[in-house]
Design a protein around this motif. Structure first.
Motif, short mmCIF file in Angstrom:
data_model
loop_
_atom_site.label_atom_id
_atom_site.label_comp_id
_atom_site.label_asym_id
_atom_site.label_seq_id
_atom_site.Cartn_x
_atom_site.Cartn_y
_atom_site.Cartn_z
N THR A 409 0.84 -1.20 0.00
CA THR A 409 0.00 0.00 0.00
C THR A 409 0.87 1.25 0.00
O THR A 409 1.69 1.43 0.89
CB THR A 409 -0.90 0.03 1.25
N GLN A 412 0.59 8.32 2.27
CA GLN A 412 1.36 9.21 3.15
C GLN A 412 0.45 9.85 4.20
O GLN A 412 -0.77 9.81 4.05
CB GLN A 412 1.94 10.39 2.36
N THR A 500 3.40 14.26 -4.35
CA THR A 500 3.65 13.51 -3.11
C THR A 500 5.05 13.69 -2.55
O THR A 500 5.29 13.41 -1.38
CB THR A 500 3.51 12.00 -3.39
N ARG A 528 9.41 8.87 8.81
CA ARG A 528 9.85 10.01 8.00
C ARG A 528 10.67 10.98 8.81
O ARG A 528 10.22 11.48 9.82
CB ARG A 528 8.59 10.73 7.53
C1 WTA Z 1 6.96 6.18 1.71
C2 WTA Z 1 3.23 6.42 5.80
C3 WTA Z 1 7.12 2.83 -1.18
C4 WTA Z 1 6.91 7.28 0.68
C5 WTA Z 1 1.91 5.82 5.35
C6 WTA Z 1 5.94 8.27 1.28
C7 WTA Z 1 6.21 4.10 0.51
C8 WTA Z 1 6.26 8.18 2.74
C9 WTA Z 1 5.13 3.21 0.60
C10 WTA Z 1 5.12 8.58 3.61
C11 WTA Z 1 5.11 2.06 -0.25
C12 WTA Z 1 4.86 4.82 2.04
N1 WTA Z 1 6.12 1.93 -1.14
N2 WTA Z 1 7.20 3.91 -0.39
N3 WTA Z 1 4.16 1.14 -0.21
N4 WTA Z 1 4.31 3.69 1.57
N5 WTA Z 1 6.02 5.08 1.42
O1 WTA Z 1 3.82 10.11 5.85
O2 WTA Z 1 8.18 7.84 0.55
O3 WTA Z 1 4.93 8.40 7.36
O4 WTA Z 1 6.09 9.58 0.78
O5 WTA Z 1 3.12 7.78 5.74
O6 WTA Z 1 6.60 6.80 2.94
O7 WTA Z 1 5.43 8.40 4.96
P1 WTA Z 1 4.33 8.74 6.05
#
Ligand code: WTA
Length: 649
Positions: A409, A412, A500, A528
């Motif tokens: 999935t 963000q 994004t 992050r």
């Molecule tokens: C990364 C987490 C690759 C991406 C839900 C995004 C992913 C950041 C994936 C958001 C995935 C999240 N494949 N990269 N399936 N899911 N990301 O805000 O870089 O903590 O921009 O949200 O995680 O991180 P956040």
């Protein structure tokens, strides 16, 4: 398994899935394209129990500030609880497993009472009103969910701060949100030992603070300091509260919560989500992506301090009336079989975690899953960072016994819920690939220069070209930052679209693979981190003149933090070990353990352009041990590159 292999959905599973095949997926997506407002309006009518119906689906007149379901009135806590009481009052809403194996089952009726009591406590004893901000700094215990829902019930805006953040990070968020109440716990248990949160809150509230009152849930009953007139025990007050609390009538666009997250520059941003659109998409994605059935037990291992915990432990599962598991402990304790023993014990049907956890569980317990009865599992999810093919393969074969769909999935904090993901009954899955946009989400990979959709194999920017219900509504207190951060980089047909921050690529079949951040955000164990934040912390050390932080691939964490530090004193580092320790202590104090550096290099200088811009791309290449192919002749001091590279080697 080859990386090119395609895994078709399990037939028996697909038969009963909500979206059964790609034809049904395309029908939904086509409907959204033909009649966008009709698509969303119909789902909003079907899924939400409106107190008053909405009069307008989408108002884009002030884009990128948008309004969904204007005129509608609802209460998100009622969506998650009250409306299930007719049919599910004795169903488990939350199954809690503590670190030490203690289990609590909380039914929907129990949840209703707990949340109402908490809501009354907030209102009557702490004067919390609609629109007030409440900080939640809690371990993974049911009271964290009660606190969130109690806020939603009375219209207060919660802002959860992950329990691993330090007092300084907590203080920053309290001040930015101007919160008047903090809800915390004395602490909780980790690896059978108590660990503490309350002292961190005490430190965060030293000096000037907008916080007047602190509610302390006693979980581990360790001794903590109590400030008279400020700190109150939840345990002592809650029983006297009435278990009836009328839900506040909220507008569709009334804020539900803030969640601070890192961007490429400056301090963390308070990402704002509002009521109706957020809860609608939380529920729809739960139903589509995890396909949770009435008797299923679903477990997401995230922490409520992150968006995954908000949408996929609390709001999404409860909005659809599912049973959600909450886990206090560490997934590798007492051993790397812990999650699988929980799968067996609770007969978990859907399991959702991060690639970093999968890699650790794989490394520490490759054959652990085989020791347990894993037959209840139907869907496995991953989130937070790109998953690498070896981790995917182990997850698929050992954990899912080659019969479960893996939903990779992609989403963000700002998107509120999934935006690109396989559908377990429909999508033929390619390993380590987020596949296609979900129905209703106009996600496209665009060329940032032209705004055109990129060709297969060409890298581009992952964008969403139309507003969607659960999108971020603003950055708390900073309208300009919202516009600049998300709608400044890419234009399609001359109009700014949501970007994004991630790069992505289509393959020849149109499958989307996310390639990672294009900005200065590092993804450490799926968390992050902004380079600017870490750099600001390191700069607090009196002997640090300059610093640049970059991400470096890490076998377990995905990315680790690599810091290049220039010290003020000319005589270099007297005691490198001591200096590293001192700097890490500052990071711990300013942000928390999650931001500790994996590598620190005390460099003689940093590669900069003549205008003073630090060339991070070069630093990233050096950290990875790559050849420098870039032209460095325009640097202020080209020789610095070689010097640093030699030190890193
Ligand atoms: C990364 C987490 C690759 C991406 C839900 C995004 C992913 C950041 C994936 C958001 C995935 C999240 N494949 N990269 N399936 N899911 N990301 O805000 O870089 O903590 O921009 O949200 O995680 O991180 P956040």
């Amino acid at each position: 398994m080859s990386e090119k292999q395609v895994f078709k959905p399990n037939r028996a599973f697909a038969k009963d899935a909500r979206i059964k095949n790609m034809c049904e997926y395309h029908e939904l997506q086509d409907k959204a394209m033909e009649d966008y407002e009709g698509f969303w309006g119909d789902f909003a009518k079907e899924k939400i129990d409106w107190i008053e119906p909405f009069t307008n689906v989408l108002d884009e007149s002030k884009a990128p500030f948008v309004k969904w379901f204007d005129g509608g009135k609802l209460n998100v806590a009622s969506q998650c609880i009250d409306r299930h009481l007719d049919t599910r009052k004795n169903k488990a809403a939350i199954i809690f497993e503590g670190d030490r194996g203690d289990v609590q089952t909380i039914t929907y009726l129990d949840l209703y009472k707990h949340v109402n009591r908490f809501a009354n406590l907030l209102k009557e004893d702490f004067g919390v009103k609609k629109g007030d901000r409440v900080i939640i700094y809690m371990p993974m215990i049911p009271e964290a969910a009660y606190a969130m829902l109690a806020c939603a019930r009375i219209g207060a805006i919660h802002s959860i701060v992950f329990g691993g953040f330090s007092s300084e990070a907590l203080k920053d968020r309290i001040e930015d949100a101007e919160a008047k109440v903090v809800i915390t716990a004395d602490g909780a248990f980790r690896k059978e030992k108590p660990y503490m949160l309350k002292p961190v809150v005490d430190a965060a509230l030293e000096g000037n603070t907008p916080v007047k009152k602190v509610i302390v849930v006693q979980r581990n009953f360790e001794d903590v300091e109590w400030v008279a007139g400020r700190d109150y025990s939840y345990n002592e007050m809650i029983e006297q509260k009435s278990s009836i609390c009328e839900p506040e009538v909220m507008d569709s666009e009334d804020p539900l919560f803030l969640l601070y997250t890192s961007g490429s520059t400056g301090k963390p941003k308070g990402v704002q989500h509002n009521s109706a659109g957020y809860i609608l998409w939380a529920q729809m994605t739960m139903e589509w992506v995890f396909d949770v059935k009435e008797n299923d037990t679903y477990w997401c291992t995230a922490d409520v301090g992150w968006i995954t915990g908000h949408t996929y432990i609390v709001y999404g599962p409860l909005a659809m009336g599912a049973t959600t598991v909450m886990f206090e402990g560490v997934i590798t304790f007492p051993d790397a079989g812990r999650p699988w023993s929980m799968v067996e014990n609770h007969r978990i049907n859907q399991f959702y975690t991060a690639p970093t956890a999968i890699r650790v569980l794989h490394k520490m317990g490759e054959h652990e899953p085989a020791k347990y009865d894993m037959s209840s599992l139907k869907v496995l999810g991953t989130v937070g960072e790109p998953i690498d093919p070896p981790a995917w393969k182990w997850y698929y074969e050992e954990v899912g016994q080659s019969k479960c769909a893996i939903v990779d999935t992609y989403w963000q904090t700002e998107t509120g819920g999934h935006i690109v993901s396989p559908l377990p009954g429909a999508t033929p899955i390619k390993p380590a690939c987020a596949t296609f946009p979900l129905p209703g989400i106009m996600a496209e990979i665009l060329d940032p220069e032209t705004g055109e959709k990129v060709e297969a194999g060409e890298k581009g920017y992952m964008c969403v070209t139309r507003p969607w219900p659960s999108q971020i509504r603003g950055v708390w207190g900073d309208e300009e930052r919202y516009v600049k951060s998300y709608f400044g980089d890419v234009k399609k047909d001359g109009k700014p679209v949501y970007f994004t921050g991630d790069g992505a690529v289509y393959d020849e079949d149109g499958y989307i693979t996310i390639t990672g951040r294009t900005d200065d955000v590092i993804n450490v164990s799926g968390h992050r981190m902004g380079t600017a934040e870490v750099e600001a912390a390191i700069k607090k050390h009196p002997n640090v003149a300059e610093v640049a932080v970059v991400g470096k691939p890490h076998p377990l964490k995905g990315e680790g933090i690599f810091a290049y530090i220039v010290l003020k004193s000319d005589d270099g580092v007297a005691d490198e070990v001591e200096e590293v320790k001192a700097i890490n202590n500052i990071i711990k104090h300013e942000i928390g353990n999650i931001a500790l550096c994996d590598d620190m290099v005390f460099a003689p200088g940093l590669p900069k352009t003549r205008s003073g811009k630090i060339m991070r791309r070069i630093l990233r290449a050096i950290a990875k041990g790559e050849e420098i192919t870039q032209d460095i002749s325009t640097l202020e001091d080209p020789s610095i590159v070689e010097k640093i590279a030699a030190m890193v080697k």
